[in-house]
Write an enzyme that holds these catalytic residues in place. Structure first.
Site, PDB file in Angstrom:
ATOM      1  N   THR A   1      16.734  24.544 -42.590  1.00  0.00           N
ATOM      2  CA  THR A   1      16.649  23.830 -43.860  1.00  0.00           C
ATOM      3  C   THR A   1      15.297  23.137 -43.990  1.00  0.00           C
ATOM      4  O   THR A   1      14.665  22.768 -42.998  1.00  0.00           O
ATOM      5  CB  THR A   1      17.763  22.773 -43.997  1.00  0.00           C
ATOM      6  OG1 THR A   1      17.683  21.847 -42.916  1.00  0.00           O
ATOM      7  CG2 THR A   1      19.130  23.424 -44.037  1.00  0.00           C
TER       8      THR A   1
ATOM      9  N   GLU B   1      19.232  18.831 -48.118  1.00  0.00           N
ATOM     10  CA  GLU B   1      18.788  19.815 -47.127  1.00  0.00           C
ATOM     11  C   GLU B   1      18.861  21.188 -47.777  1.00  0.00           C
ATOM     12  O   GLU B   1      19.949  21.672 -48.094  1.00  0.00           O
ATOM     13  CB  GLU B   1      19.651  19.732 -45.876  1.00  0.00           C
ATOM     14  CG  GLU B   1      19.534  18.373 -45.199  1.00  0.00           C
ATOM     15  CD  GLU B   1      20.413  18.249 -43.976  1.00  0.00           C
ATOM     16  OE1 GLU B   1      20.129  18.961 -42.986  1.00  0.00           O
ATOM     17  OE2 GLU B   1      21.372  17.473 -44.030  1.00  0.00           O
TER      18      GLU B   1
END
Length: 182
Positions: free
Chosen positions: A51, A115
């Protein structure tokens, strides 16, 4: 189902594979941008899902308009102005993404995060690069998982839902939105 809810098997096995209307509806699209910063280091390591994290000061558009959960849309990573780049031409394209927005109850976060998982295999890290994300729809609420395996399984399903949901013409057109550097 609130963020502390533990998903039962019926929730996890009856999820639709396309979500949202045929075109983004209010409050979407939501624009987020900022330099990519280091996160908790667990996306790739623990979950097999790297992420990119935006700074806290880039989150108000989401905080003000949306509930916590998993979202989909498009993202683009570009080098900061005046810097050289190690990214390929394919890396700087507008690409599909899924985003976890909230507290990530499985990990007991103490602060809200965004994220973003860009669905593309980057050959290099891009910390400090600029990222823009256009959030177009909502997939599901945050859930408290009883196992890492169940979380990973749902993340993989979220990616499929995002791709199918964005394959509709009302979403595809956002790949060339003026918000991005195209």
């Amino acid at each position: 189902m609130g963020p502390d809810a533990i998903p039962d098997e019926s929730f996890r096995t009856t999820r639709p594979d396309i979500v949202g209307p045929d075109v983004p509806d209010v409050p979407f699209p939501i624009k987020l941008s900022g330099p990519v910063q280091h996160g908790f280091g667990r996306g790739s390591k623990d979950l097999g899902c790297p992420t990119a994290n935006l700074p806290d000061d880039s989150l108000p558009p989401m905080i003000n308009a949306a509930k916590t959960g998993v979202y989909y849309g498009y993202a683009q990573v570009t080098p900061s102005e005046g810097t050289t780049s190690s990214l390929s031409d394919q890396d700087v394209c507008v690409l599909p993404m899924v985003m976890s927005f909230g507290w990530n109850p499985f990990y007991h976060n103490e602060r809200m995060t965004a994220e973003i998982h860009i669905m593309h295999e980057f050959k290099t890290d891009f910390y400090g690069y600029d990222m823009k994300a256009l959030v177009l729809g909502y997939i599901r609420p945050e859930l408290q998982y009883t196992s890492r395996e169940a979380l990973i399984e749902d993340i993989e399903f979220d990616k499929k839902v995002a791709l199918k949901s964005m394959a509709r013409p009302g979403y595809e057109k956002y790949m060339s939105d003026p918000f991005f550097t195209v």
